[in-house]
Motif scaffolding. Sequence first.
Motif, PDB file in Angstrom:
ATOM      1  N   THR A   1      -3.719  -3.885   0.835  1.00 15.50           N
ATOM      2  CA  THR A   1      -3.139  -2.624   0.383  1.00 15.50           C
ATOM      3  C   THR A   1      -3.042  -2.656  -1.137  1.00 15.50           C
ATOM      4  O   THR A   1      -2.659  -3.664  -1.725  1.00 15.50           O
TER       5      THR A   1
ATOM      6  N   CYS B   1       1.470  -0.799   8.477  1.00 13.48           N
ATOM      7  CA  CYS B   1       0.162  -1.466   8.454  1.00 13.48           C
ATOM      8  C   CYS B   1       0.104  -2.626   9.439  1.00 13.48           C
ATOM      9  O   CYS B   1      -0.967  -2.919   9.989  1.00 13.48           O
TER      10      CYS B   1
ATOM     11  N   TYR C   1      -6.345  -0.186   2.035  1.00 13.73           N
ATOM     12  CA  TYR C   1      -5.474   0.980   2.172  1.00 13.73           C
ATOM     13  C   TYR C   1      -4.796   1.254   0.837  1.00 13.73           C
ATOM     14  O   TYR C   1      -4.037   0.425   0.330  1.00 13.73           O
TER      15      TYR C   1
END
Length: 350
Positions: A183, A237, A247
């Motif tokens: 992320t 997530c 992401y």
Amino acid sequence: MRLLVTGGLGFIGSAVVRRLIGQGHQVLTLDLATYAASPEALGTALKHPSHIWLRGDITDFEAVAEAFRQADPDAVMHLAAESHVDRSIDGPTAFVETNVTGTLVMLQTALAHWRALPEGRKDAFRFHHVSTDEVFGALEPGDPAFNEATRYDPRSPYAATKAASDHLVRAWQHTYGLPTYITNTTNNYGPWQFPEKLIPLVALNALDGRPLPVYGKGDNIRDWIHVEDHAEALCLCLERAQPGGTYGLGARQERTNLQVVYAICAVLDRLRPDPAGPRARLITHVADRPGHDFRYAMDPAAAEAAIGWRARYSFEEGLEQTLGWYLANEAWWGPIRAGRYAGKRLGAAA
């Protein structure tokens, strides 16, 4: 789930651990408790029966192996990192050691753990690497925001070490099959943020009547996300992110640094007026820092669709909540300013 969280005493990590414990997970926090760590930020999670804090360095194979032995994790959330750009300019070696070598040690140990898991747990295991949008370089006004396909172009020692760690994570996925995902997020703010960062630094200087340092003209732009919004996304997530995925997490709340400083002054003037007058009088423009990236912003559309999440806080709402928290919690930040943080270089606005 049984989870191993690195950096769980940090600003973002503590928000994640509090949320995970609240959701009923078992968490082992691996954290060396360096200058910016705050065990008190964990609140009741610190001594919760489902939480263990193991003091250890992510660059130490033995300490990391012990954390995996104790946690026997179903997933790893790797947040431990050196993260202050000014410090990376002054002392890049520590950033290479923690962000690059530390991630290597985590990946190698996670790989051995994953390979030894029985098939059902092996299929479900995840290694979540938490990174930054700064790995993508800088944007100009009018440029589209970064997304998951943006090429890497780090500009600071901090960003370069985070980019290197991202590449290691992807290499372990492609070469060894370790189920990893990444992320990348924008500037975080909220309660418990260490006072060297922009919003608490400016707020606490303003309360003390000190100069409010702003780099250059203050027209550099950042996208701001409240730490609780970020923590919510990270926890989602765990359930919904796919191995090999990236992401981008953002809140679509872009502001110039000068706009942020003026907003802080306005909120503090309303919540705790200064008899000497509006605090904007304290704004001081200082020499820009080397290689100062002009703009960061992350397009969260793909991540929002993939994990069913969207940031809840507007910047105005989040800033008011954050500054109210600092006003009510001088017992935490006061000793930091007066004691263990005394003499440290106070960075100017980001």
